[in-house]
Design a protein around this motif. Structure first.
Motif, PDB file in Angstrom:
ATOM      1  N   TYR B 129       0.829  -1.207   0.000  1.00 24.16           N
ATOM      2  CA  TYR B 129       0.000   0.000   0.000  1.00 24.16           C
ATOM      3  C   TYR B 129       0.864   1.258   0.000  1.00 24.16           C
ATOM      4  CZ  TYR B 129      -3.566   3.344   1.129  1.00 24.16           C
ATOM      5  OH  TYR B 129      -4.395   4.417   1.079  1.00 24.16           O
ATOM      6  N   PHE B 130       1.918   1.243   0.795  1.00 24.33           N
ATOM      7  CA  PHE B 130       2.816   2.397   0.850  1.00 24.33           C
ATOM      8  C   PHE B 130       3.339   2.730  -0.543  1.00 24.33           C
ATOM      9  CE2 PHE B 130       4.541   4.207   4.847  1.00 24.33           C
ATOM     10  CZ  PHE B 130       3.583   3.706   5.688  1.00 24.33           C
ATOM     11  N   PHE B 131       3.868   1.710  -1.204  1.00 17.52           N
ATOM     12  CA  PHE B 131       4.458   1.972  -2.513  1.00 17.52           C
ATOM     13  C   PHE B 131       3.395   2.320  -3.543  1.00 17.52           C
ATOM     14  CE2 PHE B 131       8.156  -0.414  -0.834  1.00 17.52           C
ATOM     15  CZ  PHE B 131       9.082   0.576  -1.047  1.00 17.52           C
ATOM     16  N   TRP B 132       2.249   1.728  -3.402  1.00 21.67           N
ATOM     17  CA  TRP B 132       1.130   2.007  -4.304  1.00 21.67           C
ATOM     18  C   TRP B 132       0.846   3.502  -4.339  1.00 21.67           C
ATOM     19  CZ3 TRP B 132      -2.056  -1.101  -7.323  1.00 21.67           C
ATOM     20  CH2 TRP B 132      -3.251  -0.535  -7.734  1.00 21.67           C
ATOM     21  N   GLU B 133       0.814   4.109  -3.152  1.00 23.18           N
ATOM     22  CA  GLU B 133       0.557   5.545  -3.075  1.00 23.18           C
ATOM     23  C   GLU B 133       1.795   6.346  -3.472  1.00 23.18           C
ATOM     24  OE1 GLU B 133      -2.235   7.439  -1.362  1.00 23.18           O
ATOM     25  OE2 GLU B 133      -3.214   5.726  -2.260  1.00 23.18           O
ATOM     26  N   LEU B 134       2.932   5.793  -3.120  1.00 21.90           N
ATOM     27  CA  LEU B 134       4.171   6.520  -3.354  1.00 21.90           C
ATOM     28  C   LEU B 134       4.430   6.714  -4.832  1.00 21.90           C
ATOM     29  CD1 LEU B 134       5.554   7.247  -0.848  1.00 21.90           C
ATOM     30  CD2 LEU B 134       7.393   5.728  -1.429  1.00 21.90           C
ATOM     31  N   ALA B 135       4.014   5.752  -5.633  1.00 20.89           N
ATOM     32  CA  ALA B 135       4.182   5.894  -7.076  1.00 20.89           C
ATOM     33  C   ALA B 135       3.248   6.969  -7.608  1.00 20.89           C
ATOM     34  CB  ALA B 135       3.902   4.559  -7.759  1.00 20.89           C
ATOM     35  N   LEU B 136       2.141   7.162  -6.912  1.00 19.11           N
ATOM     36  CA  LEU B 136       1.128   8.095  -7.400  1.00 19.11           C
ATOM     37  C   LEU B 136       1.534   9.558  -7.209  1.00 19.11           C
ATOM     38  CD1 LEU B 136      -1.758   8.585  -8.399  1.00 19.11           C
ATOM     39  CD2 LEU B 136      -2.533   8.335  -6.063  1.00 19.11           C
ATOM     40  N   ILE B 137       2.129   9.871  -6.052  1.00 18.87           N
ATOM     41  CA  ILE B 137       2.398  11.276  -5.719  1.00 18.87           C
ATOM     42  C   ILE B 137       3.339  11.942  -6.729  1.00 18.87           C
ATOM     43  CG2 ILE B 137       3.328  12.817  -3.941  1.00 18.87           C
ATOM     44  CD1 ILE B 137       0.792  11.683  -3.047  1.00 18.87           C
ATOM     45  N   PRO B 138       4.492  11.332  -7.063  1.00 15.28           N
ATOM     46  CA  PRO B 138       5.337  11.987  -8.068  1.00 15.28           C
ATOM     47  C   PRO B 138       4.620  12.146  -9.407  1.00 15.28           C
ATOM     48  CG  PRO B 138       6.509  10.160  -7.055  1.00 15.28           C
ATOM     49  CD  PRO B 138       5.111  10.099  -6.561  1.00 15.28           C
ATOM     50  N   MET B 139       3.800  11.135  -9.749  1.00 16.69           N
ATOM     51  CA  MET B 139       3.050  11.212 -11.007  1.00 16.69           C
ATOM     52  C   MET B 139       2.125  12.425 -11.008  1.00 16.69           C
ATOM     53  SD  MET B 139       3.553   9.250 -13.362  1.00 16.69           S
ATOM     54  CE  MET B 139       4.997   8.269 -13.463  1.00 16.69           C
ATOM     55  N   TYR B 140       1.480  12.632  -9.873  1.00 16.97           N
ATOM     56  CA  TYR B 140       0.575  13.773  -9.767  1.00 16.97           C
ATOM     57  C   TYR B 140       1.326  15.076 -10.052  1.00 16.97           C
ATOM     58  CZ  TYR B 140      -2.197  17.450  -7.706  1.00 16.97           C
ATOM     59  OH  TYR B 140      -2.866  18.611  -7.516  1.00 16.97           O
ATOM     60  N   PHE B 141       2.489  15.223  -9.426  1.00 20.94           N
ATOM     61  CA  PHE B 141       3.234  16.466  -9.609  1.00 20.94           C
ATOM     62  C   PHE B 141       3.773  16.582 -11.036  1.00 20.94           C
ATOM     63  CE2 PHE B 141       3.118  16.564  -5.022  1.00 20.94           C
ATOM     64  CZ  PHE B 141       2.986  17.913  -4.776  1.00 20.94           C
ATOM     65  N   MET B 169      -9.195   0.035  -0.805  1.00 26.36           N
ATOM     66  CA  MET B 169      -8.327  -1.128  -0.673  1.00 26.36           C
ATOM     67  C   MET B 169      -7.737  -1.195   0.734  1.00 26.36           C
ATOM     68  SD  MET B 169      -5.080  -2.209  -2.953  1.00 26.36           S
ATOM     69  CE  MET B 169      -4.016  -0.839  -2.638  1.00 26.36           C
ATOM     70  N   LEU B 170      -7.425  -0.024   1.287  1.00 27.34           N
ATOM     71  CA  LEU B 170      -6.849  -0.004   2.637  1.00 27.34           C
ATOM     72  C   LEU B 170      -7.800  -0.647   3.641  1.00 27.34           C
ATOM     73  CD1 LEU B 170      -4.525   0.954   4.428  1.00 27.34           C
ATOM     74  CD2 LEU B 170      -5.749   3.077   4.760  1.00 27.34           C
ATOM     75  N   ILE B 171      -9.090  -0.323   3.517  1.00 28.31           N
ATOM     76  CA  ILE B 171     -10.060  -0.960   4.425  1.00 28.31           C
ATOM     77  C   ILE B 171      -9.988  -2.470   4.271  1.00 28.31           C
ATOM     78  CG2 ILE B 171     -12.482  -1.203   4.990  1.00 28.31           C
ATOM     79  CD1 ILE B 171     -12.984   1.528   4.103  1.00 28.31           C
ATOM     80  N   GLY B 172      -9.970  -2.916   3.004  1.00 32.30           N
ATOM     81  CA  GLY B 172      -9.898  -4.352   2.755  1.00 32.30           C
ATOM     82  C   GLY B 172      -8.664  -4.962   3.392  1.00 32.30           C
ATOM     83  N   ILE B 173      -7.526  -4.284   3.234  1.00 33.89           N
ATOM     84  CA  ILE B 173      -6.280  -4.816   3.787  1.00 33.89           C
ATOM     85  C   ILE B 173      -6.377  -4.930   5.302  1.00 33.89           C
ATOM     86  CG2 ILE B 173      -3.857  -4.264   4.182  1.00 33.89           C
ATOM     87  CD1 ILE B 173      -3.716  -3.137   1.389  1.00 33.89           C
TER      88      ILE B 173
END
Lengths: 457, 492
Positions: B129-141, B169-173
């Motif tokens: 989950y950490f990396f899932w979000e982490l890939a998103l933030i740079p993409m956003y910028f 997904m976090l809830i599911g996890i």
């Protein structure tokens, strides 16, 4: 106990420092030194060195939970003073008095985090509230500040009345103010006790600005001088939450079946109103006021769940929330224009400040690798741990997604929109302190055990 | 060891890149970092046979039941290799592009790479989950800062979509973790967890929505064409070449094996959604005038087919998806590079304004045709083997026979449409009358470094097309393992 005595003494010291010391910078240094002293004696107590052995007849108990929370408060307060103490000078002439009031508030916070008796809770809440009424109205020539102060005072007095009424009813039912004796009863709880509990619930909900008792919050936070809004929205709110969870854990833990649904409803209402209204704000300051309501909604999940994860998580949550919000307010205070447009092109002019604000905003939004994510994670885990009301958790995350909208508006303005920000000057020390705040936010997001281990060992 | 390096090198070089102010230097730095990562990835794949070097397990958040656990299995190897190949190619192909504040651009690109690598190797749900979000933030910028005119609103939509998905997904996890023995986030614990069919049934959607948004699957795809169009092309390449694979990896590793009964039960629904997406996206692609949007819609159709193949629950389908993830990445990057070259030369991406390019740039035409034909999976190109396996598996899908036939027919229709829009695109860009834009534009054919990047892609297309066994060998073991966890009626 150490911090309680010393914070009260320091409050008096600060009052006199205004007379004895001519220079404002000297007063400020005394305040910061005092705050560091508070932190040190409190940490010493956490390690087992108690200097003052005052017999409180069991009305106050400094357990690890209380001491750890106090440590969090003092660290936040030191950072707050380092960042914003200089800006208090602009509010009015009574510089030393403002700082004295802040120390008195800290004294009240020390009480609310460690009470064992409803009387002490009441005392603590009042010691926090009365200086806050004054600080809200401290910008005397500003009509909005006066209005905010009056509104806060009237509504605050009303909620204090509710609280007293509740305590009286509970006393009538159980014959004691002691939280452990309030929670022990045979058979079913008496209607008096339940009624008293509900009144206390309402008054505490008022103090943490949970819906539908939140109406004062935006006006007061918006009207008060921004330096003091920063203090109110972070440290004070955190303290009242700790008192809230302590009260419902120790005094009303046995009544959980009675209040759980009620708190679930308040949580949903708070999340909904806080987040949805924040979306429509034009001023960053007002947005932060609604964001504080929205974050309160998330913290209410800890109250709702009331298990081991919840208490641990709430400590992390208030830390993450306070640090990030202090960091954002410190920058906001420097701005001339509080609207979202006022932040246009900010990243070009102040890349470092923009970066720290961004990380703080990401933390509030709950993005991983920041403390905000793990604290939200704890809340969700605690709420799922109860095994019922799954809809509450799903609703909470949907609202967290809404919150991204208004937090990211600031980021968008700073980075992706062009505009001329009025030049602001900040000292290198200010920048470094902000870097420290941001580093703490990230560090706690990766290693929350740096904080939480203190709770157990 | 190897997976940690794969994450750490882009991460550290990425942070360092923030401080390199000179544009030329930062480009070289990013390329250098990409090549090192590629080297490590190849070392892990070819040289290291001892599996202890391919995994790492460190203490982290132990009070929560999570540990920093990463491992390179076959699927991880393949996708990390894809990521590692794609990055240097992107940097080479866009070498001439100049960015404002280029240090930030390349730093964010490298940080995104670290996040992607992390997603592919994570063996712990919280780390995932950490990396899932982490890939998103740079993409956003990246997309918001350097994109086209409507970038801010479009990227924001993309961000909100994915963020909502990942929170669900976090809830599911958290829910599954609370049901595991000892409250662990480790993937082994997730595979062992016992959930009733009722619980699986709603948990499935919490996960699936997150993955479906990322891939994207109809009807969660609406962010995608806009974002691909508005993002800077280098970023679009990462988004479409690598990032969509995050959703597929999520399904293969975290959804189907963890919730087998629900994946079987909802399989029909998911396949129906995918097949609608295939036909719908293909039809829209036929009508597009902008090449970038055309490729974006064709990507939806391809991903839809892969999603169907997973839920048809066959070993062959799974094998097909694994190699197709790699090949689709290579092909679409090739297409984007072509789009980028055309746009840079002629300042337009509109099919209606282009025409007759083959006269002016014959080399470009050859490369483009090869890559485009690979995109429609002609035999001898890399995509053929994967699509063949996937269609084979669709016919043997674990649904009723009637459904299997229907799915086959419609998915096949999508392939035919694919040929229509791809060939049409070739015709309108390269043949016919020489248009005004083309005749006045810079006449130079593709340059040396572009030839180099495209040459590697064409080489990969033919190698994997003629000898797909190379890829099948890598993923054999993991495909066997995952297919062993498919739902078996009567046992569960």
């Amino acid at each position: 106990m150490n911090a309680l005595v010393i914070s009260a003494v320091l409050g008096v010291v600060m009052m006199f420092s205004g007379i004895l010391l001519k220079q404002k910078s000297a007063v400020r240094n005394v305040a910061i030194a005092g705050m560091v002293l508070l932190l040190i004696v409190n940490v010493l107590e956490l390690c087992g060195n108690v200097f003052f052995n005052i017999d409180s007849k069991g009305m106050i108990e400094f357990d690890r939970f209380a001491l750890l929370f106090n440590t969090i408060v003092y660290v936040s307060a030191i950072l707050y003073l380092l960042l914003s103490a200089r800006d208090m000078e602009k509010v009015g002439v009574n510089y030393a008095e403002y700082l004295a009031l802040i120390f008195f508030i800290l004294c009240g916070i020390t009480l609310t985090s460690s009470f064992r008796s409803l009387l002490i809770l009441f005392l603590g809440i009042e010691i926090i509230s009365i200086p806050l009424y004054i600080l809200t109205g401290s910008d005397k020539r500003n009509l909005k500040s006066n209005e905010a102060s009056l509104k806060y005072f009237l509504l605050g007095a009303f909620s204090t009345g509710l609280m007293l009424m509740g305590i009286a009813l509970i006393y009538g039912a159980q014959g004691s103010f002691d939280t452990t004796r309030v929670s022990s009863f045979q058979g079913t709880a008496s209607p008096l006790l339940v009624a008293g509990m509900v009144l206390l619930l309402f008054s505490m909900a008022f103090k943490v600005s949970a819906a539908p008792f939140h109406f004062w919050t935006p006006d007061v936070y918006d009207g008060a001088p921004t330096v003091f809004t920063s203090f109110m929205a972070t440290i004070v709110k955190a303290a009242v939450f700790i008192a809230f969870i302590r009260l419902f854990d120790e005094a009303f833990g046995t009544l959980q079946s009675q209040w759980q649904l009620l708190i679930a409803i308040i949580t949903v209402a708070t999340l909904f109103i806080g987040n949805i209204t924040a979306v429509f704000q034009q001023s960053v300051k007002r947005m932060l006021a609604y964001s504080s309501i929205a974050q309160a909604g998330f913290m209410m999940l800890a109250l709702y769940a009331m298990n081991a994860d919840a208490k641990e998580g709430l400590l992390l949550y208030v830390t993450a929330y306070s640090l990030a919000t202090i960091g954002i307010f410190a920058v906001l205070i420097k701005m001339k224009d509080y609207t979202f447009e006022g932040f246009n092109g900010f990243a070009k002019q102040q890349p470092l400040l923009a970066a720290t604000t961004t990380i703080c905003l990401l933390s509030l939004a709950g993005i991983p690798l920041t403390a905000g994510f793990l604290s939200k994670f704890y809340m969700l885990k605690a709420a799922l741990g109860t095994g019922k009301h799954l809809w509450l958790v799903i609703f909470a995350v949907l609202m967290a997604a809404v919150s991204v909208y208004y937090y990211f508006r600031v980021i968008q303005a700073m980075y992706f929109k062009d505009g001329e920000v009025q030049k602001i000057d900040v000292s290198p020390a200010f920048k470094w302190t902000l870097v420290v705040v941001t580093a703490l936010v990230v560090l706690l997001g990766v290693f929350p055990n740096l904080l939480l281990n203190w709770y157990y060992f | 060891m190897i997976p940690v390096l794969l994450i750490l090198i882009p991460l550290l070089t990425g942070f360092a890149a923030f401080f390199i102010k000179n544009e030329k230097q930062v480009k070289s730095w990013a390329l250098f970092s990409g090549i090192i990562t590629l080297g490590i990835s190849l070392t892990g794949l070819l040289l290291i046979k001892d599996s202890t070097y391919l995994q790492q397990n460190c203490e982290w958040l132990s009070s929560l039941g999570s540990s920093f656990s990463v491992k390179l299995d076959g699927m991880g190897q393949l996708l990390c290799l894809l990521t590692a190949i794609v990055y240097p190619l992107i940097f080479i192909a866009t070498w001439d592009n100049s960015y404002k504040r280029s240090n930030n651009f390349f730093a964010l690109m490298l940080l995104a790479q670290a996040g992607l690598m992390g997603v592919f190797v994570a063996m712990d749900a919280l780390v995932f989950y950490f990396f899932w979000e982490l890939a998103l933030i740079p993409m956003y910028f990246l997309c918001s800062q350097w994109g086209g005119e409507r970038r801010i609103a479009v990227t924001f939509k993309f961000f909100i979509y994915t963020f909502v998905g990942s929170l669900l997904m976090l809830i599911g996890i958290i829910y599954i973790q609370s049901r595991t023995e000892g409250g662990s986030f480790a993937i082994e614990a997730f595979y062992k967890v016992a959930l009733t069919n009722g619980q699986q049934s709603w948990l499935f959607w919490l996960f699936f929505i997150a993955f479906a948004i990322k891939m994207p699957i109809f009807p969660f795809h609406t962010w995608q064409p806009d974002t691909y169009e508005q993002a800077p092309t280098a970023t679009t390449m990462v988004l479409s070449g690598v990032m969509v694979k995050m959703g597929l990896v999520g399904i293969i590793r975290w959804l189907v094996p963890v919730l087998p009964a629900a994946s079987h039960g909802w399989g029909d629904v998911v396949m129906t959604m995918s097949v609608i997406g295939i036909v719908y996206a293909s039809l829209i692609a036929i009508r597009q005038d902008d090449i970038k949007r055309l490729v974006a819609y064709s990507s939806i159709a391809h991903i839809g087919l892969m999603c169907m193949a997973i839920f048809s629950e066959n070993l062959s389908g799974l094998q097909g998806v694994m190699i197709q993830m790699f090949n689709h990445g290579i092909n679409i990057i090739g297409l984007w590079i072509m789009v980028e070259i055309i746009e840079r030369r002629f300042g337009t991406r509109k099919l209606s304004e282009l025409g007759g390019l083959a006269h002016k740039a014959p080399a470009m035409a050859i490369f483009f045709v090869i890559i485009a034909l690979a995109n429609i999976a002609l035999p001898l190109t890399n995509a053929f083997a994967g699509e063949f396996l996937m269609f084979n598996s669709l016919l043997n899908a674990k649904t009723s026979y009637l459904y299997a036939i229907l799915f086959m027919v419609f998915a096949g229709l999508g392939i035919i449409f694919g040929a229509v829009y791809t060939l049409n695109m070739i015709r309108r860009i390269f043949y016919g009358e020489v248009s005004a834009v083309v005749s006045t534009g810079v006449s130079a054919d593709i340059k040396g470094y572009e030839k180099f990047a495209l040459g590697i892609i064409v080489l990969l297309i033919f190698t994997m097309g003629i000898y797909p066994q190379l890829l099948l060998d890598i993923t054999e073991e993991i495909s066997q393992f995952i297919s062993g966890r498919f739902f078996k009626p009567g046992i569960n």
